[in-house]
Design an enzyme around this catalytic site. Structure first.
Site, PDB file in Angstrom:
ATOM      1  N   CYS A 108       0.840  -1.213   0.000  1.00  0.00           N
ATOM      2  CA  CYS A 108       0.000   0.000   0.000  1.00  0.00           C
ATOM      3  C   CYS A 108       0.867   1.252   0.000  1.00  0.00           C
ATOM      4  O   CYS A 108       1.963   1.268   0.522  1.00  0.00           O
ATOM      5  CB  CYS A 108      -0.876   0.010   1.244  1.00  0.00           C
ATOM      6  N   ARG A 143       4.718   0.848  -6.521  1.00  0.00           N
ATOM      7  CA  ARG A 143       4.656  -0.111  -5.410  1.00  0.00           C
ATOM      8  C   ARG A 143       3.649  -1.214  -5.694  1.00  0.00           C
ATOM      9  O   ARG A 143       3.625  -2.217  -5.002  1.00  0.00           O
ATOM     10  CB  ARG A 143       4.280   0.623  -4.113  1.00  0.00           C
ATOM     11  N   TRP A 152      -2.932  -2.456  -1.817  1.00  0.00           N
ATOM     12  CA  TRP A 152      -2.485  -3.760  -2.324  1.00  0.00           C
ATOM     13  C   TRP A 152      -3.145  -4.756  -1.396  1.00  0.00           C
ATOM     14  O   TRP A 152      -2.784  -4.887  -0.233  1.00  0.00           O
ATOM     15  CB  TRP A 152      -0.963  -3.842  -2.245  1.00  0.00           C
ATOM     16  N   ASN A 177      -1.245   1.194   6.134  1.00  0.00           N
ATOM     17  CA  ASN A 177      -0.349   0.281   5.430  1.00  0.00           C
ATOM     18  C   ASN A 177       0.176  -0.695   6.474  1.00  0.00           C
ATOM     19  O   ASN A 177       0.727  -0.293   7.483  1.00  0.00           O
ATOM     20  CB  ASN A 177       0.818   1.045   4.784  1.00  0.00           C
ATOM     21  N   GLY A 178      -0.036  -1.990   6.241  1.00  0.00           N
ATOM     22  CA  GLY A 178       0.423  -3.017   7.190  1.00  0.00           C
ATOM     23  C   GLY A 178      -0.687  -4.030   7.423  1.00  0.00           C
ATOM     24  O   GLY A 178      -1.659  -4.086   6.680  1.00  0.00           O
ATOM     25  N   GLU A 211      18.073 -15.534 -10.641  1.00  0.00           N
ATOM     26  CA  GLU A 211      17.649 -14.126 -10.761  1.00  0.00           C
ATOM     27  C   GLU A 211      17.043 -13.880 -12.133  1.00  0.00           C
ATOM     28  O   GLU A 211      15.989 -13.252 -12.258  1.00  0.00           O
ATOM     29  CB  GLU A 211      18.828 -13.197 -10.493  1.00  0.00           C
ATOM     30  N   LYS A 236      13.133 -12.646 -12.958  1.00  0.00           N
ATOM     31  CA  LYS A 236      12.787 -11.510 -13.823  1.00  0.00           C
ATOM     32  C   LYS A 236      11.738 -11.920 -14.858  1.00  0.00           C
ATOM     33  O   LYS A 236      10.742 -11.257 -15.068  1.00  0.00           O
ATOM     34  CB  LYS A 236      14.047 -11.005 -14.557  1.00  0.00           C
ATOM     35  N   GLU A 281       8.273 -12.657 -13.283  1.00  0.00           N
ATOM     36  CA  GLU A 281       7.502 -11.564 -12.683  1.00  0.00           C
ATOM     37  C   GLU A 281       7.057 -10.513 -13.682  1.00  0.00           C
ATOM     38  O   GLU A 281       6.084  -9.817 -13.432  1.00  0.00           O
ATOM     39  CB  GLU A 281       8.251 -10.921 -11.518  1.00  0.00           C
ATOM     40  N   HIS A 316      17.685 -35.743 -12.497  1.00  0.00           N
ATOM     41  CA  HIS A 316      17.100 -36.355 -11.294  1.00  0.00           C
ATOM     42  C   HIS A 316      15.615 -36.066 -11.186  1.00  0.00           C
ATOM     43  O   HIS A 316      15.060 -35.971 -10.098  1.00  0.00           O
ATOM     44  CB  HIS A 316      17.832 -35.827 -10.056  1.00  0.00           C
ATOM     45  N   LYS A 330       6.280  -3.290  -5.060  1.00  0.00           N
ATOM     46  CA  LYS A 330       7.709  -2.987  -5.048  1.00  0.00           C
ATOM     47  C   LYS A 330       8.306  -3.200  -3.656  1.00  0.00           C
ATOM     48  O   LYS A 330       9.416  -3.660  -3.522  1.00  0.00           O
ATOM     49  CB  LYS A 330       7.943  -1.538  -5.470  1.00  0.00           C
TER      50      LYS A 330
HETATM   51  C1  AGP Z   1      12.535  -8.574  -7.464  1.00  0.00           C
HETATM   52  O1  AGP Z   1      12.469  -8.203  -8.834  1.00  0.00           O
HETATM   53  C2  AGP Z   1      11.296  -8.265  -6.705  1.00  0.00           C
HETATM   54  N1  AGP Z   1      10.894  -6.910  -6.856  1.00  0.00           N
HETATM   55  C3  AGP Z   1      11.350  -8.739  -5.267  1.00  0.00           C
HETATM   56  O2  AGP Z   1      11.776 -10.083  -5.279  1.00  0.00           O
HETATM   57  C4  AGP Z   1      12.298  -7.964  -4.325  1.00  0.00           C
HETATM   58  O3  AGP Z   1      13.632  -8.210  -4.694  1.00  0.00           O
HETATM   59  C5  AGP Z   1      12.062  -8.467  -2.901  1.00  0.00           C
HETATM   60  O4  AGP Z   1      10.721  -8.173  -2.553  1.00  0.00           O
HETATM   61  C6  AGP Z   1      13.001  -7.822  -1.881  1.00  0.00           C
HETATM   62  O5  AGP Z   1      12.778  -6.441  -1.836  1.00  0.00           O
HETATM   63  P1  AGP Z   1      13.880  -5.549  -1.083  1.00  0.00           P
HETATM   64  O6  AGP Z   1      15.175  -5.722  -1.828  1.00  0.00           O
HETATM   65  O7  AGP Z   1      13.350  -4.139  -1.151  1.00  0.00           O
HETATM   66  O8  AGP Z   1      13.979  -6.056   0.328  1.00  0.00           O
END
Ligand code: AGP
Length: 606
Positions: A2, A27, A76, A100-101, A479, A483, A486, A502, A601
């Site tokens: 949020c 976000r 969110w 937010n939370g 990684e 990418k 997501e 395996h 985000k």
């Molecule tokens: C990665 O592309 C994502 N946005 C997500 O995995 C992110 O890396 C993860 O939520 C950690 O966020 P931070 O680095 O702000 O702690």
């Protein structure tokens, strides 16, 4: 997660709130709302909808309401479906609130205070509004403190009380709130990105203090009733770095920025050709006294931790654990005063990582954080902080944060190797010379982006895609696979190439796309065997391969050549190529690359 904004001052609150909410769109969210004081009717007017800020802006354009005070929220969804009734702000009696939370005991509160009849939404937030209204008899400060004492969980609460026109209150526990004073008035937000347009001076709201914000003044009072003087911080990046600079998406801009952000991150940490953390205040003792290292992080930051693990084992010959922050506290970690905990986080606000840091510190560990946002919650919990200089990363999919986290880690390992006698000065200098070739290698990959775009076009329709590699290449592919997952929603999985036989190789069939990463010379022959195994079963293979290893393979495979660096540095060009692959697949599929579905985000819930 949020997004929250609040403004009280002399200008039209609607435009300021909506513009600020748009700056928080990265976000991730599913609904949006604002609440404003109507000075003519002395009422609070709430506008909210499922959808984007632009949808709400259209709805508000018809109104004649003029107001100079209000709060706003992008939701969110955590508690309650994506419905307008669950969007914030929530109003109950005289109280209007955004949050937010997660309030974990909201059902208990409903029962204890028999609030059900008053509630129209499915959210924990509305319960807080109802409780505030239940206790409110004119003293907002005391009411907020009383209610906050009954909440379990994380919260950034921003409130207005109908009989206090022009005044905004706030209180937080874990979830962030930053506050700025400027000529237009007073502004608060859940994220610095929303404040940068107003001022360079800001402060991070201390937890459990009650903020009272009026057009020309603000006060912070602790639970003990004493006034709290916040520490003023300076915003260290320019507002124009928030624009897309002509790129269609922030993700492309941020991929392209990586040679510069790498150099910005390392330039003050190399003195006479050797790694140096004097500017960061990280003592040599902190790097030599620990007997174990434990990394805690999430997502991309966790992948960076895996790369650190490979280096620490190969260069320092030390034991190192890399833990998913969300699992850490529940896995009985072996943590004590001899442990150096390294917390990696772009935002510095990821609650899973923040809670892991607090847990480790209780066990006596020292914490060194690798962060991108100054003044963030994790920064305040840590003993040492090494900031990446990536600048604001707006796209949800992390790119430049990852490569700058790695830059800090590669320097850290070199420093520790020198201090611990694993490297001579000459060996350290050689390592640093190769390390400083990274930006040029990244630039070479960026020059190949059209070629990588062609590879992307060949996998647009894929439903499943495999990425296989060995050693550091496997960590890089984790990684690269995240990418692709997501931003393109293709089910991509990274596998250790030797692991396929395996079980997972059962999924390989005719034309299944496989990306193989080959940059580790010592592992190449084994990896080629694994590549042949999938090719023999009909897979459509493309090799992302270090140029000097590719000669004898040109005839048999589609290749993406990667500029040569020593093996241990190849993650940098390799991951940038994989970032571009993911970006082009997503943009060619017509997706909103910067704001992928379901993602946020900054994840400020556990
Ligand atoms: C990665 O592309 C994502 N946005 C997500 O995995 C992110 O890396 C993860 O939520 C950690 O966020 P931070 O680095 O702000 O702690």
């Amino acid at each position: 997660m949020c997004g929250i904004v609040g403004y009280t001052g002399v200008k039209d609150a609607r435009e300021i709130l909506l513009d600020s909410l748009e700056l928080l769109e990265h976000r991730g969210y599913d609904s949006v709302g604002i609440a404003r004081f109507d000075s003519e009717t002395s009422q609070v007017c709430v506008d909210k909808c499922v959808g984007r800020v632009r949808d709400l802006r259209r709805e508000c354009e018809q109104e004649t309401l003029s107001s100079t005070c209000g709060i706003g929220h992008t939701r969110w969804a955590t508690h309650g479906a994506v419905l307008e009734k669950n969007a914030h702000p929530h109003r109950c009696g005289k109280v209007t609130i955004v949050h937010n939370g997660i309030v974990e005991n909201y059902r208990q509160l409903i029962e204890n205070y028999e609030l059900q009849e008053q509630l129209v939404s499915e959210t924990d937030t509305e319960v807080v509004a109802a409780l505030l209204d239940h206790y409110y008899h004119g003293d907002a400060q005391r009411t907020i403190q009383k209610v906050a004492g009954k909440l379990k969980g994380t919260y950034a609460l921003v409130m207005m009380f109908e009989d206090q026109p022009g005044v905004i209150y706030a209180i937080r526990n874990v979830s962030p709130i930053v506050v700025a004073e400027c000529e237009e008035g007073m502004m608060l937000a859940s994220d610095l990105t929303a404040l940068g347009q107003f001022t360079k001076q800001y402060f991070v709201m201390p937890e459990h203090a009650v903020l009272k914000m009026e057009a020309d003044r603000m006060t912070l009072v602790g639970f003990d009733g004493n006034v709290v003087e916040p520490e003023l911080l300076t915003l260290d990046w320019e507002m124009q770095s928030l624009g897309k600079n002509g790129y269609p998406f922030y993700m492309e801009k941020e991929i392209m920025e990586q040679p510069d952000t790498f150099m910005a991150t390392v330039k003050n940490r190399i003195v006479n050709g050797l790694p140096d953390f004097t500017v960061d205040g990280v003592s040599d003792e902190a790097l030599t006294s620990c007997k174990r290292i434990c990394v805690v992080a999430c997502g991309t930051a966790w992948h960076a931790g895996l790369m650190l693990q490979a280096l620490v084992k190969s260069v320092l010959h030390m034991h190192i654990d890399v833990e998913l922050a969300s699992e850490f506290m529940y896995s009985d970690p072996v943590i004590n005063e001899n442990t150096l905990l390294i917390a990696v986080s772009q935002s510095g606000e990821t609650v899973d990582t923040l809670e892991a840091v607090k847990y480790a510190k209780q066990k006596g560990a020292k914490c060194l954080a690798v962060l991108n946002v100054r003044g963030s919650s994790i920064a305040r919990e840590s003993d040492y902080v090494l900031y990446t200089e990536a600048g604001p990363e707006i796209a949800v999919a992390s790119t430049k944060a990852y490569t700058t986290q790695l830059a800090v880690m590669y320097l850290l390992v070199a420093k520790m190797a020198l201090l611990r006698g694993e490297y001579t000065v000459e060996e350290t200098r050689h390592y640093m010379e190769e390390f400083q070739r990274v930006p040029e290698a990244i630039s070479k990959v960026l020059e190949q982006r059209k070629e990588i775009h062609v590879v992307a076009k060949n996998v647009l329709e894929a439903k499943d895609l495999f990425m296989i590699g060995r050693g550091m290449d496997y960590s890089t592919l984790l990684e690269g696979s995240l990418k692709l997952k997501e931003v393109s929603y293709i089910h991509s999985e990274a596998y250790a190439a030797g692991e396929l036989k395996h079980g997972p190789i059962a999924l390989i069939a005719q034309d299944v796309p496989v990306v193989a990463l080959v940059t580790q010379e010592k592992l190449m022959s084994k990896e080629l065997s694994n590549i042949k195994e999938v090719k023999a079963r009909g897979a459509s293979v493309v090799l992302f391969i270090k140029q000097s290893l590719a000669e004898q393979l040109k005839e048999d495979y589609e290749l993406v050549l990667l500029p040569d660096l020593e093996d241990k540095f190849m993650v940098f060009p390799a991951v940038v190529a994989l970032q571009l692959l993911a970006y082009y697949v997503s943009s060619d599929k017509g997706f909103d690359v910067d704001k992928p579905r379901n993602l946020a985000k900054v994840v400020t819930v556990e």
